[in-house]
Structures are given as C-alpha cells and as structure tokens.
Design a protein around this motif. Structure first.
Motif, PDB file in Angstrom:
ATOM      1  N   GLU A 192       0.731  -1.289   0.189  1.00  0.00           N
ATOM      2  CA  GLU A 192      -0.159  -0.002  -0.114  1.00  0.00           C
ATOM      3  C   GLU A 192       0.847   1.257  -0.028  1.00  0.00           C
ATOM      4  OE1 GLU A 192      -2.908  -0.167   3.395  1.00  0.00           O
ATOM      5  OE2 GLU A 192      -4.024  -1.490   2.433  1.00  0.00           O
ATOM      6  N   VAL A 193       0.467   2.232  -0.814  1.00  0.00           N
ATOM      7  CA  VAL A 193       1.161   3.682  -0.653  1.00  0.00           C
ATOM      8  C   VAL A 193      -0.176   4.661  -0.198  1.00  0.00           C
ATOM      9  CG1 VAL A 193       1.932   5.506  -2.076  1.00  0.00           C
ATOM     10  CG2 VAL A 193       2.749   2.934  -2.548  1.00  0.00           C
ATOM     11  N   ASN A 194       0.407   5.451   0.643  1.00  0.00           N
ATOM     12  CA  ASN A 194      -0.455   6.207   1.579  1.00  0.00           C
ATOM     13  C   ASN A 194      -1.851   5.556   2.051  1.00  0.00           C
ATOM     14  OD1 ASN A 194       0.960   8.603   0.838  1.00  0.00           O
ATOM     15  ND2 ASN A 194       0.228   8.518  -1.277  1.00  0.00           N
ATOM     16  N   PHE A 195      -1.606   4.225   2.473  1.00  0.00           N
ATOM     17  CA  PHE A 195      -2.549   3.640   3.083  1.00  0.00           C
ATOM     18  C   PHE A 195      -3.664   2.877   1.740  1.00  0.00           C
ATOM     19  CE2 PHE A 195      -1.218   6.587   6.368  1.00  0.00           C
ATOM     20  CZ  PHE A 195      -0.989   5.461   7.242  1.00  0.00           C
ATOM     21  N   SER A 196      -3.353   3.135   0.442  1.00  0.00           N
ATOM     22  CA  SER A 196      -4.029   2.769  -0.383  1.00  0.00           C
ATOM     23  C   SER A 196      -3.365   1.855  -1.511  1.00  0.00           C
ATOM     24  CB  SER A 196      -4.582   4.204  -1.058  1.00  0.00           C
ATOM     25  OG  SER A 196      -5.161   4.932  -0.233  1.00  0.00           O
ATOM     26  N   ARG A 197      -4.326   1.126  -2.066  1.00  0.00           N
ATOM     27  CA  ARG A 197      -3.946   0.088  -3.165  1.00  0.00           C
ATOM     28  C   ARG A 197      -5.306  -0.135  -4.000  1.00  0.00           C
ATOM     29  NH1 ARG A 197      -0.773  -3.917  -1.028  1.00  0.00           N
ATOM     30  NH2 ARG A 197      -2.832  -4.950  -0.237  1.00  0.00           N
ATOM     31  N   VAL A 216       0.787   6.185  -7.128  1.00  0.00           N
ATOM     32  CA  VAL A 216       1.548   5.442  -7.979  1.00  0.00           C
ATOM     33  C   VAL A 216       1.338   5.530  -9.507  1.00  0.00           C
ATOM     34  CG1 VAL A 216       1.703   3.055  -8.849  1.00  0.00           C
ATOM     35  CG2 VAL A 216       1.932   3.645  -6.222  1.00  0.00           C
ATOM     36  N   LEU A 217      -0.011   5.949  -9.751  1.00  0.00           N
ATOM     37  CA  LEU A 217      -0.766   6.074 -11.080  1.00  0.00           C
ATOM     38  C   LEU A 217      -0.081   7.298 -11.627  1.00  0.00           C
ATOM     39  CD1 LEU A 217      -2.518   5.872 -13.513  1.00  0.00           C
ATOM     40  CD2 LEU A 217      -4.246   7.030 -12.339  1.00  0.00           C
ATOM     41  N   PHE A 218      -0.117   8.566 -10.793  1.00  0.00           N
ATOM     42  CA  PHE A 218       0.395   9.853 -11.199  1.00  0.00           C
ATOM     43  C   PHE A 218       1.831   9.842 -11.563  1.00  0.00           C
ATOM     44  CE2 PHE A 218      -3.150  12.928  -9.613  1.00  0.00           C
ATOM     45  CZ  PHE A 218      -4.018  12.302 -10.433  1.00  0.00           C
ATOM     46  N   ASN A 219       2.697   9.161 -10.749  1.00  0.00           N
ATOM     47  CA  ASN A 219       3.988   9.336 -10.786  1.00  0.00           C
ATOM     48  C   ASN A 219       4.525   8.486 -12.415  1.00  0.00           C
ATOM     49  OD1 ASN A 219       4.984  10.706  -8.688  1.00  0.00           O
ATOM     50  ND2 ASN A 219       4.921   8.688  -7.253  1.00  0.00           N
ATOM     51  N   SER A 220       3.834   7.388 -12.514  1.00  0.00           N
ATOM     52  CA  SER A 220       4.247   6.633 -13.603  1.00  0.00           C
ATOM     53  C   SER A 220       3.511   7.717 -15.020  1.00  0.00           C
ATOM     54  CB  SER A 220       3.321   5.429 -13.849  1.00  0.00           C
ATOM     55  OG  SER A 220       1.765   5.534 -13.794  1.00  0.00           O
ATOM     56  N   VAL A 221       2.365   8.241 -14.903  1.00  0.00           N
ATOM     57  CA  VAL A 221       1.782   9.172 -15.790  1.00  0.00           C
ATOM     58  C   VAL A 221       2.857  10.330 -16.165  1.00  0.00           C
ATOM     59  CG1 VAL A 221       0.209  10.753 -16.340  1.00  0.00           C
ATOM     60  CG2 VAL A 221      -0.449   8.432 -15.732  1.00  0.00           C
ATOM     61  N   ALA A 222       3.306  10.827 -15.053  1.00  0.00           N
ATOM     62  CA  ALA A 222       4.577  11.864 -15.344  1.00  0.00           C
ATOM     63  C   ALA A 222       5.800  11.454 -16.100  1.00  0.00           C
ATOM     64  CB  ALA A 222       4.886  12.344 -13.872  1.00  0.00           C
ATOM     65  N   GLY A 237      -6.676  12.358   3.544  1.00  0.00           N
ATOM     66  CA  GLY A 237      -5.436  12.085   3.235  1.00  0.00           C
ATOM     67  C   GLY A 237      -4.387  12.875   2.371  1.00  0.00           C
ATOM     68  N   ARG A 238      -3.486  12.318   1.883  1.00  0.00           N
ATOM     69  CA  ARG A 238      -2.559  13.439   0.895  1.00  0.00           C
ATOM     70  C   ARG A 238      -2.356  12.322  -0.349  1.00  0.00           C
ATOM     71  NH1 ARG A 238       0.565  16.103   3.412  1.00  0.00           N
ATOM     72  NH2 ARG A 238       1.800  16.346   1.882  1.00  0.00           N
ATOM     73  N   ASP A 239      -2.982  11.145  -0.549  1.00  0.00           N
ATOM     74  CA  ASP A 239      -2.600  10.516  -1.836  1.00  0.00           C
ATOM     75  C   ASP A 239      -2.647  11.316  -3.075  1.00  0.00           C
ATOM     76  OD1 ASP A 239      -2.029   8.443  -3.246  1.00  0.00           O
ATOM     77  OD2 ASP A 239      -3.845   7.354  -3.291  1.00  0.00           O
ATOM     78  N   GLY A 240      -2.020  11.331  -3.768  1.00  0.00           N
ATOM     79  CA  GLY A 240      -2.296  11.926  -4.902  1.00  0.00           C
ATOM     80  C   GLY A 240      -1.260  13.369  -5.115  1.00  0.00           C
ATOM     81  N   ALA A 241      -0.896  13.914  -3.818  1.00  0.00           N
ATOM     82  CA  ALA A 241      -0.185  15.142  -3.822  1.00  0.00           C
ATOM     83  C   ALA A 241       1.060  15.135  -4.628  1.00  0.00           C
ATOM     84  CB  ALA A 241      -0.263  15.814  -2.322  1.00  0.00           C
ATOM     85  N   ALA A 242       2.077  14.196  -4.024  1.00  0.00           N
ATOM     86  CA  ALA A 242       3.233  14.095  -4.506  1.00  0.00           C
ATOM     87  C   ALA A 242       3.285  13.651  -6.139  1.00  0.00           C
ATOM     88  CB  ALA A 242       4.027  12.924  -3.861  1.00  0.00           C
TER      89      ALA A 242
END
Length: 351
Positions: free
Chosen positions: A259-264, A269-275, A291-296
């Motif tokens: 899990e990343v940011n308590f999520s899976r 993970v998606l956004f970093n791959s898209v970048a 929470g903060r999932d998606g911010a980074a």
C-alpha cells in the motif's frame, strides 16, 4: 552531407537508458566512431541535432515524452539525418518497424529484450559497421517532402504524442466522478482514474458510469491501451495501476505492491507513472478525499510539464487530498468540481 574519408563518423546517441547509452558510446569509441552527444529524450535530441549536426543518429523507440518514431516523422523533414533505430520494439515484421522505415530510418537493429549488459556488447562491432554505412546514405529526399523551418519543430513536437487525462479521488469521489465523467465528449483523449474502492466494486461502478457517459467506461485490465473515447477505472484490490509507453501508445500495467498512502491502488503510483510516460502531454486532477494520496504524484506531473488542477474546498466532501496537493505547490489551479472537465479538456486539446 556524408562524412569525408579523413575524419571519423560523428554520431548522436539517443536512448532513455543511461546504461544503453554508455554501452553504445563505449562500443562506438572502440570502433573509431566519434560520439558527439547523447540524449535521453527527443526534446534534448532535437537541440543537439541542430547544434551538432551529426552524421548519424541512433534512436530508441520507447522514450519518455515522445516515442522515437514520432520524433523521426517530425524532425526528418526539417533536418534530414541518417538514423539507425536501435530498439527492442523494432523486430522484423512489427508495425513499428514499417513506420520507422517510412519515416526515414535507414536501418533497424533489434536491441536485446533482456540481458542487455551481456548481449548488447556482443553486437557493438556489427552496430558500428552499420552506423558507418548509414552515414553514407543520402536522406535529403525526406527534406524535400515538405520541410518545416527548424524553429517550428519544437512547437510541433509538443503536439505529436497522444494526450492523456489522469484523475484521482477518494471519499466523495464516487459522486464527483458521476458528475464530471459524463461531461467529457465522446472524442475526449483517454482518461485513467484511481478511485479508492474495495475489490469487486469498481467493475460495477465503471458499468454504471458507462451508462451515463458519452465516453466508454470500463474497469482497467492489464495491457489495456489508453485511447481516445475511453475511460479506464483502476480495479480495487491488491494491485496498483501504472501507465507505460509502448512505442507510440500508452498501456496499463497492473502491478503487485505494498500500500502507498494506505491505499492500493494508489493515486500517487498512477500519477508518478503518468509523469514519466507522458510528461507534458498529460492533464491531471485531484478530487475530494481524505489524506494526501495524489499530492506528490500531481507535483511530479507539474514538474514534468503537465497541467494540474485540484477540486476546491466548497465542492469537496473532504478537502484533504486537494489541500495537500495545493499546499505543496502541485496545483496550478483550484477549481469547483463543475469547472474541472473544461480545464482538463482545454489542457489536452490539440491545436
């Protein structure tokens, strides 16, 4: 202009892998070929081609921000340069090989699909011989097929690769997506979505959205192509969804992982791959959620040249994830939910 007999062939090496670039450069140097420059993506390659005017360019197909064949199609008319494609995708009989040859490649060399460290060095004498031969090929005819001024090539490159929209949401996101996905017209560029949901629910959610929308909506499967008119919803459960470039296409990969940011699946993970895969050809939004999932990940997209927006507090059920993204400078715009589809559409519209 071909190289003279009394000077070595001058080559520009273009490949997103630093290891492959080093192996090629070492092999060329041992074989008396002068490496005048190296680039990890077509944008840097464009600048070096104009500056250095090499005799030959070696070019990979799979690269960040733009695939090599698309780059070749747009640069060859402006500055014809003998080009040798060296890629694991350029296998004989594959469509991408034909496209490369039609775009002006003078030779196609398959790169080892695995074992690059062991196998590529064994090929370098042969690759060097073929690079020398390529340097003698007259490709000026490609410049006569409707050349564009060099100064226009930079602008052209930004319009060549597929556009992509990425959306992340959590608490309150089901209703938010029910509101905005139907707002996209049927010919919108491909959309990928992570909505935090448990396993077994996302397929039904995608089916319901499909009935409401002009675009086709489905739960994503490993290997799905991101394409115009299609929305892909990450399946809930045990895998993350990522996007990779395959030649001139974007494809979904579903990957095991913690899990990343308590999520899976996780939005980051998606956004970093898209970048990494799409660079400046993506627009992304972080919607309501705790929470903060998606911010980074949104920040990574902005740093890569993409366009970014977060949902405003007034229209959020929970202003957690959008606030986190805004606070770290990831969002160029904070907007009410109903304005977000228009922003994303404008940001990915071809001129």
């Amino acid at each position: 202009m071909t190289p003279s007999q009394n000077r070595p062939v001058r080559v520009l090496v273009v490949d997103d892998s630093a290891l492959v670039r080093k192996l090629l450069m070492d092999g060329f140097s041992r074989n008396g070929i002068e490496v005048v420059g190296q680039a990890s993506d077509p944008y840097r390659a464009r600048d070096l081609l104009v500056e250095l005017k090499p005799d030959v360019m070696t070019l990979d197909v799979e690269m960040p921000r733009m695939d090599g064949v698309t780059f070749l199609k747009h640069f060859m008319p402006a500055m014809p340069t003998p080009t040798v494609m060296i890629s694991s995708l350029t296998q004989e009989g594959k469509r991408i090989t034909l496209e490369a040859l039609e775009a002006g490649a003078v030779d196609i060399i398959p790169k080892p699909g695995s074992g690059v460290v062991d196998d590529l060095p064994l090929m370098l004498d042969e690759i060097s011989r073929r690079v020398r031969e390529a340097a003698r090929v007259d490709v000026s005819r490609f410049g006569r097929m409707g050349s564009a001024p060099i100064e226009r090539v930079a602008a052209n490159l930004d319009e060549t690769t597929d556009k992509l929209i990425a959306i992340g949401s959590s608490t309150g996101g089901v209703e938010a997506l029910n509101h905005i996905i139907p707002a996209f017209p049927a010919n919108s560029c491909g959309i990928v979505v992570v909505q935090h949901m448990p396993a077994g629910v996302t397929a039904k959610f995608a089916e319901r959205l499909n009935g409401l929308s002009a675009m086709r909506v489905k739960e994503a499967e490993d290997g799905d192509r991101v394409m115009t008119g299609l929305v892909l919803i990450a399946p809930g459960g045990m895998k993350h969804m990522t996007i990779v470039r395959s030649g001139g296409e974007y494809r979904v990969q579903l990957k095991e992982g913690a899990e990343v940011n308590f999520s899976r699946p996780a939005i980051d993970v998606l956004f970093n791959s898209v970048a990494k895969a799409a660079g400046g050809n993506v627009a992304a939004a972080v919607l309501t959620g705790m929470g903060r999932d998606g911010a980074a990940g949104l920040l990574a997209i902005r740093h890569a040249g993409g366009r970014t927006v977060v949902q405003d507090e007034a229209t959020c059920v929970v202003y957690g994830m959008p606030k986190a993204a805004h606070d770290m400078g990831a969002a160029e715009l904070v907007a009410p939910l109903e304005k977000i589809p228009a922003f994303l559409s404008r940001a990915t519209k071809r001129n």
